[in-house]
Design a protein around this motif. Structure first.
Motif, PDB file in Angstrom:
ATOM      1  N   GLN A  59       0.831  -1.198   0.000  1.00  0.00           N
ATOM      2  CA  GLN A  59       0.000   0.000   0.000  1.00  0.00           C
ATOM      3  C   GLN A  59       0.868   1.252   0.000  1.00  0.00           C
ATOM      4  N   GLU A  60       1.860   1.242   0.889  1.00  0.00           N
ATOM      5  CA  GLU A  60       2.653   2.441   1.141  1.00  0.00           C
ATOM      6  C   GLU A  60       3.491   2.816  -0.085  1.00  0.00           C
ATOM      7  N   LYS A  61       4.103   1.819  -0.711  1.00  0.00           N
ATOM      8  CA  LYS A  61       4.983   2.107  -1.845  1.00  0.00           C
ATOM      9  C   LYS A  61       4.201   2.198  -3.157  1.00  0.00           C
ATOM     10  N   GLY A  62       2.917   1.890  -3.098  1.00  0.00           N
ATOM     11  CA  GLY A  62       2.099   2.052  -4.286  1.00  0.00           C
ATOM     12  C   GLY A  62       2.477   1.120  -5.416  1.00  0.00           C
ATOM     13  N   CYS A  63       2.684  -0.141  -5.127  1.00  0.00           N
ATOM     14  CA  CYS A  63       3.087  -1.104  -6.156  1.00  0.00           C
ATOM     15  C   CYS A  63       2.083  -1.147  -7.301  1.00  0.00           C
ATOM     16  N   ARG A  64       0.808  -0.827  -6.953  1.00  0.00           N
ATOM     17  CA  ARG A  64      -0.238  -0.911  -7.970  1.00  0.00           C
ATOM     18  C   ARG A  64      -0.087   0.138  -9.052  1.00  0.00           C
ATOM     19  N   ALA A  65       0.755   1.154  -8.802  1.00  0.00           N
ATOM     20  CA  ALA A  65       0.957   2.163  -9.852  1.00  0.00           C
ATOM     21  C   ALA A  65       1.443   1.476 -11.127  1.00  0.00           C
ATOM     22  N   CYS A  66       2.268   0.453 -10.965  1.00  0.00           N
ATOM     23  CA  CYS A  66       2.827  -0.221 -12.145  1.00  0.00           C
ATOM     24  C   CYS A  66       2.300  -1.645 -12.324  1.00  0.00           C
ATOM     25  N   HIS A  67       1.900  -2.301 -11.218  1.00  0.00           N
ATOM     26  CA  HIS A  67       1.562  -3.734 -11.289  1.00  0.00           C
ATOM     27  C   HIS A  67       0.089  -3.978 -11.006  1.00  0.00           C
ATOM     28  N   VAL A  68      -0.516  -4.877 -11.786  1.00  0.00           N
ATOM     29  CA  VAL A  68      -1.856  -5.363 -11.460  1.00  0.00           C
ATOM     30  C   VAL A  68      -1.721  -6.369 -10.324  1.00  0.00           C
ATOM     31  N   ILE A  69      -2.504  -6.142  -9.258  1.00  0.00           N
ATOM     32  CA  ILE A  69      -2.567  -7.124  -8.176  1.00  0.00           C
ATOM     33  C   ILE A  69      -4.042  -7.386  -7.920  1.00  0.00           C
ATOM     34  N   ASN A  70      -4.452  -8.606  -7.977  1.00  0.00           N
ATOM     35  CA  ASN A  70      -5.860  -8.973  -7.796  1.00  0.00           C
ATOM     36  C   ASN A  70      -6.766  -8.183  -8.725  1.00  0.00           C
ATOM     37  N   GLY A  71      -6.333  -7.967  -9.958  1.00  0.00           N
ATOM     38  CA  GLY A  71      -7.200  -7.353 -10.953  1.00  0.00           C
ATOM     39  C   GLY A  71      -7.191  -5.846 -10.987  1.00  0.00           C
ATOM     40  N   ARG A  72      -6.342  -5.199 -10.181  1.00  0.00           N
ATOM     41  CA  ARG A  72      -6.368  -3.731 -10.120  1.00  0.00           C
ATOM     42  C   ARG A  72      -4.941  -3.220 -10.138  1.00  0.00           C
ATOM     43  N   GLY A  73      -4.642  -2.267 -10.997  1.00  0.00           N
ATOM     44  CA  GLY A  73      -3.316  -1.676 -10.990  1.00  0.00           C
ATOM     45  C   GLY A  73      -2.844  -1.305 -12.370  1.00  0.00           C
ATOM     46  N   GLY A  74      -1.634  -0.745 -12.441  1.00  0.00           N
ATOM     47  CA  GLY A  74      -1.074  -0.267 -13.700  1.00  0.00           C
ATOM     48  C   GLY A  74      -0.443  -1.382 -14.505  1.00  0.00           C
ATOM     49  N   THR A  75      -0.025  -1.041 -15.732  1.00  0.00           N
ATOM     50  CA  THR A  75       0.466  -2.096 -16.617  1.00  0.00           C
ATOM     51  C   THR A  75       1.919  -1.896 -17.021  1.00  0.00           C
ATOM     52  N   ILE A  76       2.636  -1.038 -16.292  1.00  0.00           N
ATOM     53  CA  ILE A  76       4.043  -0.837 -16.661  1.00  0.00           C
ATOM     54  C   ILE A  76       4.857  -2.082 -16.309  1.00  0.00           C
ATOM     55  N   GLY A  77       4.579  -2.656 -15.158  1.00  0.00           N
ATOM     56  CA  GLY A  77       5.272  -3.882 -14.745  1.00  0.00           C
ATOM     57  C   GLY A  77       4.379  -5.089 -14.961  1.00  0.00           C
ATOM     58  N   PRO A  78       4.921  -6.286 -14.729  1.00  0.00           N
ATOM     59  CA  PRO A  78       4.106  -7.504 -14.919  1.00  0.00           C
ATOM     60  C   PRO A  78       3.003  -7.663 -13.867  1.00  0.00           C
ATOM     61  N   ASP A  79       1.955  -8.369 -14.246  1.00  0.00           N
ATOM     62  CA  ASP A  79       0.854  -8.683 -13.329  1.00  0.00           C
ATOM     63  C   ASP A  79       1.396  -9.582 -12.211  1.00  0.00           C
ATOM     64  N   LEU A  80       1.115  -9.209 -10.975  1.00  0.00           N
ATOM     65  CA  LEU A  80       1.677  -9.969  -9.857  1.00  0.00           C
ATOM     66  C   LEU A  80       0.666 -10.884  -9.183  1.00  0.00           C
TER      67      LEU A  80
END
Lengths: 414, 449
Positions: free
Chosen positions: A192-213
């Motif tokens: 939450q704190e580092k905002g991993c979702r900015a780049c990564h999809v986690i559980n269907g929600r997030g950005g697409t710069i990095g791979p889906d986690l």
């Protein structure tokens, strides 16, 4: 009656046949002896003795002997661990040596072994009945026992037995925090704190710069590149090293170095490996919605960012690295400078106007604008326009005495 | 106390056609009783009454055929309990093998006997074939109606059946080793031009190795192939009797000092079992002379027992000492590194690798040469060899005779070639199919945790 022709054959055949007979008997004894070589026979004998000593011979007679197993069809497991670990559900052996120790804590109240088995949480090979095979110290067994010895091999920082928490999170993955799984909870906070979702999809929600986690824990260990990793070549070791310095393992990665502590990196690596599909009945899932819950404040902040005056920066992806405090856009990673003052800032940093910089970027931005975020000339004009608006808003706020870039003032004690 | 039916008939009690000793008389008192033991016993009836003595020599046949037969018997016997325990379904096969390994009483030993026995059988059958080749035992000698060359062809088919039996058994544990060995094996089969993909589809019952493949291999493994092998085995033995025993007996008959012995006065059974061409009132030649022959009971039966029980003992000891591996459950998404065919097909996989040539973007796949042409050529040559071999009949039944030196050398070279490639495939191919010296350690295979 005629006599039988004398056999001209060497008489040595008879002793040879006798010798073969003896070898065959020997082979049978060897086989029978090999078949009796099981650790559990000794452990069961020892445990009966301990019960007799502590609780009396009558109780000792109730200790089962022979192979024991917990069969859990819902988890597709038949765990024979209780063949040796007989004391698990007995009271009074809390301080005994393994395998004769009572299960610590009150975890078994919520996770009774007859419903959950053993290996679902502890790992290891439930089918096996000998120590080495059961604990996974044999070839071709991918799920070793997630106990202290393995934690020590990975030099876990605090709790050496923490690796087991990975298995907690297979069922508890959608909980914000799970009692008893401190490392996993720490990792979830960091996400939450580092905002991993900015780049990564986690559980269907997030950005697409990095791979889906979402199911990164299922990624085959062979699929990681270990060429720059020293030490253990395992997916876990790779994740720990990658969290500590992404660029050291993947040279052209855009993942920022978050300067995580060893403990944080280990916690996150555990969280990564826990995100895997495991076949189990729905009844084993704790009663939480199968998404990551967000608080109302978090949802509102996210909504404001998406629809507020800074929406363009969020949609374009600038916010991944840059906050725009004047427009209430907060970057999860905050790697780059705040863009509220970009109009001034480019002059200071690069000696060019913001128009010139966007058209001929240098440094990191030249990479980002040529690979990750490719803008058309019209979009670049929009960007310049938006940056000017942000700067105007910044100046307005400063004039009002509400500098958005000023560090937050601690509330004075009353 | 003797059971009534084992009672030895008292002197004078015998009448024509009634055998005095219904069961096996281990220490026959007369030639008549020794012959009766063969006739009156189901297990012994395929033996001749008397055997040419040198045929039993250890250093002639090494008893490799008997060893192969004993191993086949052991495999059928150990396979039966496994059939009760093993579940041929992709969901449960692996777990049922784990259960056999860990909790079924003696299950680990039965599985190990089956596994070790299967590996040894491939070795024994190949060595038996080599022995028959080196001694030219597929050549017809003096007996009429001999068809040794066809028994050789049957033998080649039995070798192929043995390999296919082992290969189908390889898949059943449904672990990574099984899955990928069969993947490699069936991919080699698909290199046949034109119909290759269809052959593969026929083998595995679809386009991927799945439930259809497992049940197909299971039925082949437990019924079709053992049934065929058992039938051919019976025919193989029957032919040996019809052809007059081992080829060595013919060589003795052709020896310069062979002479007719004149009619044998009290002969009851045809000697050496040459059915055609000799009437019951025989004039035997020297190999059938009394000093050249021994009674099958007990001299042949004793040696057969030594070989069979010795084979059992060896397999049991190896089974107790060598744990049977079981790798991770089969996973079509993760290729183990390196993925290898079963060891007896590794020389083919190695040749496929070595004949695959990459020139820039052009790839010439070696699977056709290494997987189809070469083994096809070798099996074809083996099959027709008795008709290509023009050496003198007198060389049959002799080890390395001068006149067969060239073809024996050729055979040895081919065997060495196969062995060398098998060795490279087994011990020198590491991850990513890279070459390593046997003393070099391979880079570790990454694990999950």
């Amino acid at each position: 009656m005629e006599k039988r022709t004398n056999s001209p054959f060497p008489r040595i055949d008879r002793p040879v046949l006798a010798a073969i007979g003896i070898v065959l008997v020997g082979a049978t004894v060897f086989f029978a002896w090999s078949d009796r070589q099981h650790d559990y026979k000794y452990y069961q004998y020892a445990f009966r003795g301990m019960v007799a000593e502590k609780l009396g011979a009558e109780r000792a007679a109730t200790v089962p002997s022979g192979l024991q197993q917990v069969w859990v069809p819902g988890l597709r497991r038949a765990d024979r661990c209780v063949t040796c670990h007989q004391a698990v559900s007995w009271k009074g052996f809390e301080t005994a040596e393994e395998p004769h120790r009572t299960h610590p804590g009150d975890l078994l109240k919520s996770h009774p072994p007859e419903r959950f088995g053993c290996s679902a949480c502890h790992g290891g090979q439930g089918w096996a009945i000998d120590t080495a095979a059961a604990h996974g110290e044999v070839a071709h067994w991918e799920e070793p026992l997630l106990g202290k010895p393995l934690g020590e091999a990975y030099s876990l920082t605090d709790n050496k037995a923490a690796l087991m928490q990975m298995n907690c999170n297979i069922c508890h993955r959608y909980e914000r925090a799970t009692k008893g799984a401190e490392m996993i909870n720490l990792a979830k906070d960091l996400v939450q704190e580092k905002g991993c979702r900015a780049c990564h999809v986690i559980n269907g929600r997030g950005g697409t710069i990095g791979p889906d986690l979402t199911w990164v824990g299922d990624k085959a260990p062979e699929q990681y590149d270990y060429s720059r990793l020293s030490g253990q070549t395992t997916a876990f070791a790779w994740h720990v090293a990658h969290f500590k310095d992404p660029r050291a393992l993947v040279q052209d990665t855009v993942m920022p170095n978050f300067h995580l502590s060893t403990k944080q990196a280990q916690a996150l690596a555990m969280l990564m490996l826990s995100w895997r599909k495991a076949p189990f009945d729905a009844a084993f899932l704790p009663g939480v919605p199968r998404t990551d819950p967000q608080t109302a404040d978090e949802r509102k902040a996210e909504e404001d960012m998406k629809t507020g005056p800074g929406a363009w920066f969020v949609q374009t992806g600038c916010f991944v690295c840059h906050s725009i405090a004047a427009l209430k856009v907060r970057s999860p990673a905050q790697i780059g400078p705040d863009l509220s003052t970009a109009v001034e800032d480019t002059q200071k940093r690069f000696g060019v106007t913001v128009d010139q910089f966007l058209k001929n970027p240098t440094g990191t931005m030249s990479v980002v604008l040529s690979r990750q975020i490719v803008l058309t000339p019209e979009q670049k004009e929009t960007a310049i326009q938006k940056l000017r608006e942000a700067f105007a808003e910044y100046q307005r706020l400063v004039a009002e005495g509400k500098n958005p870039l000023a560090p937050p003032v601690e509330a004075a004690p009353k | 106390m003797r059971l009534p039916f084992t009672r030895r008939a008292a002197a004078g009690e015998t009448s024509p056609g009634v055998h005095p000793q219904p069961l096996w008389s281990y220490r026959p008192q007369s030639d008549r009783e020794a012959g009766d033991a063969v006739v009156s016993n189901l297990l012994l009836h395929w033996f001749p009454s008397k055997v040419y003595k040198p045929s039993l020599a250890w250093n002639y046949s090494a008893w490799l055929g008997t060893i192969s037969g004993a191993l086949f018997f052991l495999l059928v016997l150990s396979g039966l309990p496994l059939m009760f325990l093993y579940v041929p379904s992709v969901e449960r096969a692996y777990q049922s093998v784990k259960d056999i390994e860990y909790v079924v009483t003696f299950g680990w030993w039965i599985r190990a006997v089956h596994r070790i026995g299967a590996h040894l059988m491939v070795v024994a059958v190949v060595l038996h074939l080599a022995r028959v080749f080196f001694t030219g035992a597929y050549k017809n000698g003096v007996g009429q109606g001999q068809q040794r060359e066809w028994n050789w062809v049957i033998g080649v088919v039995m070798l192929l059946l043995t390999l296919f039996l082992s290969f189908t058994g390889y898949l059943l544990p449904w672990d990574q080793l099984a899955f990928w060995a069969v993947t490699v094996g069936t991919n080699i089969a698909s290199a046949v031009p034109g119909i290759g993909p269809r052959i593969r589809e026929l083998l595995i019952g679809g386009r991927a190795i799945e439930q259809a493949t497992l049940i197909r291999f299971y039925v082949l493994h437990i019924i079709v192939l053992p049934g065929a092998l058992g039938g051919l085995f019976a025919y193989h033995m029957w032919r040996i009797r019809k052809d007059g025993g081992l080829a060595r007996a013919d060589a003795a008959a052709l020896a310069p000092d062979a002479k007719d012995t004149g009619p044998v006065p009290t002969k009851t059974y045809t000697l050496l079992g040459v059915a055609r061409g000799t009437s019951p009132a025989v004039t035997a030649r020297s190999p059938e002379a009394p000093d050249q022959t021994v009674n099958a009971v007990p001299d042949l039966t004793r040696r057969a027992l030594i070989v069979i029980l010795g084979t059992f003992a060896l397999v049991s000891i190896l089974a107790s000492a060598i744990p049977s591996p079981l790798e991770e459950p089969a996973n079509a998404l993760i290729t183990p590194n390196p993925a290898k065919a079963p060891w007896y097909f590794l020389w083919l996989q190695e040749i496929v690798t070595d004949t695959t040539i990459r020139l820039g973007s052009l790839t010439i796949n070696g699977a056709f040469l290494g997987g189809v042409i070469l083994p096809g050529l070798l099996v074809g040559l083996l099959t027709v060899w008795p008709w290509l071999d023009k050496s003198a009949v007198s060389t049959a039944g002799l080890w390395f005779p001068r006149s067969r030196r060239r073809q024996n050398l050729l055979f040895i070279l081919a065997m060495l070639f196969i062995l060398a490639f098998t060795f490279v495939g087994m011990f020198m191919r590491g991850p990513y199919w890279n070459l390593y010296w046997p003393w070099e350690t391979w880079p570790g295979i990454p694990g999950r945790i």
